[in-house]
Design a protein around this motif. Structure first.
Motif, short mmCIF file in Angstrom:
data_model
loop_
_atom_site.label_atom_id
_atom_site.label_comp_id
_atom_site.label_asym_id
_atom_site.label_seq_id
_atom_site.Cartn_x
_atom_site.Cartn_y
_atom_site.Cartn_z
N LEU A 57 0.79 -1.23 0.00
CA LEU A 57 0.00 0.00 0.00
C LEU A 57 0.83 1.29 0.00
N LYS A 58 2.17 1.14 0.08
CA LYS A 58 3.06 2.31 0.12
C LYS A 58 2.75 3.19 1.34
N THR A 59 2.68 2.55 2.52
CA THR A 59 2.46 3.25 3.78
C THR A 59 3.66 3.03 4.69
N ALA A 60 3.65 3.71 5.81
CA ALA A 60 4.65 3.44 6.85
C ALA A 60 4.33 2.07 7.46
N PRO A 61 5.33 1.33 7.93
CA PRO A 61 5.10 0.02 8.53
C PRO A 61 4.61 0.13 9.98
N VAL A 62 3.51 0.83 10.15
CA VAL A 62 2.91 1.04 11.47
C VAL A 62 1.49 0.51 11.40
N TYR A 63 1.14 -0.37 12.35
CA TYR A 63 -0.16 -1.06 12.34
C TYR A 63 -0.87 -0.77 13.65
N LEU A 64 -2.04 -0.17 13.54
CA LEU A 64 -2.84 0.18 14.71
C LEU A 64 -4.10 -0.69 14.70
N ASP A 65 -4.32 -1.41 15.79
CA ASP A 65 -5.51 -2.24 15.95
C ASP A 65 -6.55 -1.37 16.66
N ALA A 66 -7.55 -0.88 15.90
CA ALA A 66 -8.52 0.07 16.45
C ALA A 66 -9.28 -0.53 17.62
N THR A 67 -9.43 0.26 18.68
CA THR A 67 -10.18 -0.19 19.84
C THR A 67 -11.43 0.65 20.08
N SER A 68 -11.49 1.84 19.48
CA SER A 68 -12.68 2.67 19.65
C SER A 68 -12.80 3.69 18.54
N GLY A 69 -14.03 4.14 18.35
CA GLY A 69 -14.28 5.22 17.42
C GLY A 69 -14.51 4.83 15.98
N VAL A 70 -13.95 3.71 15.54
CA VAL A 70 -14.05 3.40 14.11
C VAL A 70 -14.21 1.91 13.85
N CYS A 71 -14.49 1.12 14.84
CA CYS A 71 -14.55 -0.32 14.65
C CYS A 71 -15.75 -0.69 13.77
N LEU A 72 -15.47 -1.40 12.70
CA LEU A 72 -16.49 -1.70 11.70
C LEU A 72 -17.69 -2.43 12.24
N PHE A 73 -17.47 -3.50 13.00
CA PHE A 73 -18.60 -4.31 13.42
C PHE A 73 -19.57 -3.51 14.26
N SER A 74 -19.07 -2.67 15.17
CA SER A 74 -19.98 -1.87 15.99
C SER A 74 -20.71 -0.84 15.14
N LEU A 75 -20.05 -0.24 14.15
CA LEU A 75 -20.72 0.70 13.26
C LEU A 75 -21.81 0.00 12.46
#
Length: 167
Positions: A144-162
């Motif tokens: 994807l040509k991004t920085a090698p930083v991976y954030l596992d979302a815990t709030s605010g944007v989690c797909l299943f809850s949305l």
């Protein structure tokens, strides 16, 4: 003792040092690039809301994917990878979950994660595919040509809850 989330300014300039920060809580503001999302699949849900809750034996009707979306951090030239959570297989196509495609600037809180080690039973990731078998941050970032930083979302944007709040 509760630890405050880190911000972009708290992260080291040398992104290789992020590997030493796994499970640290981070809070960032930025914009998603939904057109470039990728998936870790097949995966079972972690919670029991959709059946077995993972484990060694699972039902194929509960298989799905983790949706990984590039996230351009505000006031920065850095784009990272954000795991927005699990969706059932029938919702992996972004057109089936438009209500969860957040637009504009959003704030995400999550934990930094490292790559998974592929076990002997996991197939290799297929080059030039949007579907990854294991969490290989370097390969995803290169793809994807991004920085090698991976954030596992815990709030605010989690797909299943949305999705469950709008279905």
């Amino acid at each position: 003792m509760r630890v405050s989330p880190l911000s972009m300014e708290d992260l080291p300039d040398d992104l290789d040092k992020i590997r030493e920060m796994e499970y640290r809580l981070v809070k960032l503001t930025g914009v998603y690039d939904h057109n470039r999302e990728i998936y870790i699949a097949p995966r079972s849900p972690v919670t029991s809301a959709h059946g077995s809750g993972g484990g060694l034996v699972s039902n194929t009707s509960t298989h799905g994917a983790h949706v990984i979306t590039p996230f351009k951090v505000s006031d920065s030239d850095t784009t990272i990878l954000v795991d927005r959570g699990w969706v059932p297989k029938r919702l992996t196509n972004p057109q089936t979950r438009l209500q969860a495609q957040l637009s504009g600037e959003v704030t995400v809180t999550g934990v930094l994660r490292n790559s998974e080690t592929r076990n002997a039973f996991s197939p290799d990731n297929v080059l030039d595919s949007k579907i990854f078998q294991v969490r290989d941050i370097e390969a995803m970032a290169n793809f994807l040509k991004t920085a090698p930083v991976y954030l596992d979302a815990t709030s605010g944007v989690c797909l299943f809850s949305l999705l469950t709040n709008s279905l």
